[in-house]
Design an enzyme around this catalytic site. Structure first.
Site, PDB file in Angstrom:
ATOM      1  N   LYS A 203      -0.053  -0.971   1.767  1.00 22.17           N
ATOM      2  CA  LYS A 203       0.926  -0.913   0.687  1.00 22.17           C
ATOM      3  C   LYS A 203       0.930   0.497   0.116  1.00 22.17           C
ATOM      4  CE  LYS A 203       2.063  -2.866  -3.782  1.00 22.17           C
ATOM      5  NZ  LYS A 203       1.918  -4.031  -4.656  1.00 22.17           N
ATOM      6  N   LYS A 257       4.319  -2.577   3.477  1.00 23.78           N
ATOM      7  CA  LYS A 257       5.226  -2.530   2.327  1.00 23.78           C
ATOM      8  C   LYS A 257       5.321  -1.110   1.788  1.00 23.78           C
ATOM      9  CE  LYS A 257       5.545  -4.404  -2.243  1.00 23.78           C
ATOM     10  NZ  LYS A 257       4.711  -4.596  -3.356  1.00 23.78           N
TER      11      LYS A 257
END
Ligand code: PBG
Length: 334
Positions: A203, A257
């Site tokens: 992330k 992400k």
């Protein structure tokens, strides 16, 4: 896999296989399915309430009873999973995110309600403190520092509470070190041997999360940035290390992400580890597309499907996307 050596033109004419719809369908390498969709929902207090989120045209915050209607829609469309995110007003936030552990918070209420009425719909809950902290960070702080191990202890408690409410998949989105292992061993100890962990493994500290922070009430709350725990967008090799650790600690599935700007990372992760790998088409990606679609600058139906296909081609087993119900309808109509 190496590209096959092809003879030169005219022996090779790649357009032959593209000459008609039946032929294009015959040779297509990837296909979309509603089974690949995860639909994130935003929750608010109240009853019968739907509240527009200006930076995410078409997405609304839902009271728990309205979230039930969304879960029903997911069930009808065949969307396998909904992900739950709470909006928290400033006055209910504090330095350690106490509300995260409250067995009666919005996420717990919605989880119980959805599991009671639509047990066939999977529920994913974040393990992260940021919707609940007065500083908007994913961890507890000491001055300017985000404390790792102290935060992990709270994430473990938050996860156990959410699983006891009925959550099927815990998704640690905080990027603390060691949290997947700590959550996994606490789940095992408590007898929750079937709870899945989908870790937000790679992330990145991204500017594409802006509209999400509007949606959960963190805009104007967040002090500084998240670069001491979320990843540097410059790094691909480090993403592989992050994923390897989360798998070793007990993740069943991993996520990359944001989505589209990080398709290279997604492809590497899928190729390297081969386990269920997900992309999160985040709020900022949604906002860009939805804004352009709303203005008539992009053909919505086509770009939604094209972005879904891009994730599939890169290696995603599924996508978290605010377009999930629209995508499901489009896929069904194909
Ligand atoms: C919370 C969390 C974030 C997102 C999912 N979980 C925001 C953040 O880390 O600041 C972003 C999702 C989106 O932008 O759609 N840790």
């Amino acid at each position: 896999m190496k590209t096959n050596p092809s003879p030169m033109f005219p022996a090779t004419r790649l357009r032959r296989n593209r000459k008609a719809d039946w032929s294009r369908r015959l040779v297509s390498e990837n296909a979309l399915s509603v089974n690949d969709l995860i639909w994130p929902l935003f929750l608010i207090e109240g009853k019968g309430k739907r509240e527009a989120i200006p930076s995410m045209p078409g997405v609304e915050r839902l009271s728990v009873d309205e979230a039930l209607r969304a879960a029903e829609e997911a069930a009808t469309l065949g969307i396998p999973v909904v992900a739950l995110f709470p909006h928290t007003s400033k006055d209910r936030r504090d330095a350690t995110g106490t509300l995260a552990l409250d067995a009666n918070n919005l996420v717990a209420q919605a989880t119980r309600a959805i599991k009671a009425e639509f047990p066939q719909v999977g529920i994913l809950c974040d393990a992260a403190l940021d919707p609940y902290t007065s500083h908007g960070h994913d961890g507890v702080m000491d001055g300017e520092r985000i404390l790792n191990d102290e935060t992990v202890e709270l994430l473990v408690q938050q996860s156990l509470m959410q699983v006891e409410a009925g959550c099927d998949i815990i998704a640690p989105s905080d990027m603390m070190d060691g949290r997947v292992g700590a959550i996994r061993s606490a789940l095992e100890k408590a007898g929750h041997t079937d709870t899945q962990i989908m870790s937000y493994a790679a992330k990145f500290a991204s500017a594409f999360y802006g509209p999400f922070r509007d949606a959960i009430g963190s805009t104007g709350v967040l002090k500084g940035d998240k670069r001491s725990y979320q990843m540097d967008p410059a790094n691909g090799d480090e993403a592989i290390r992050e994923v390897a650790l989360d798998i070793a600690e007990g993740a069943d599935m991993v996520m990359v992400k944001p989505g589209m700007p990080y398709l290279d990372v997604l492809a590497r992760v899928k190729q390297e580890f081969g386990l269920p790998t997900f992309a999160y088409q985040v709020s900022g990606e949604y906002a860009m597309l939805a804004g352009a679609i709303q203005n008539g600058w992009l053909d919505g139906d086509r770009v939604i499907l094209e972005t879904m296909m891009s994730f599939k081609r890169a290696g995603a087993d599924g996508v978290l996307t605010y377009f999930a119900p629209a995508a499901a309808r489009l896929i069904k109509a194909l």
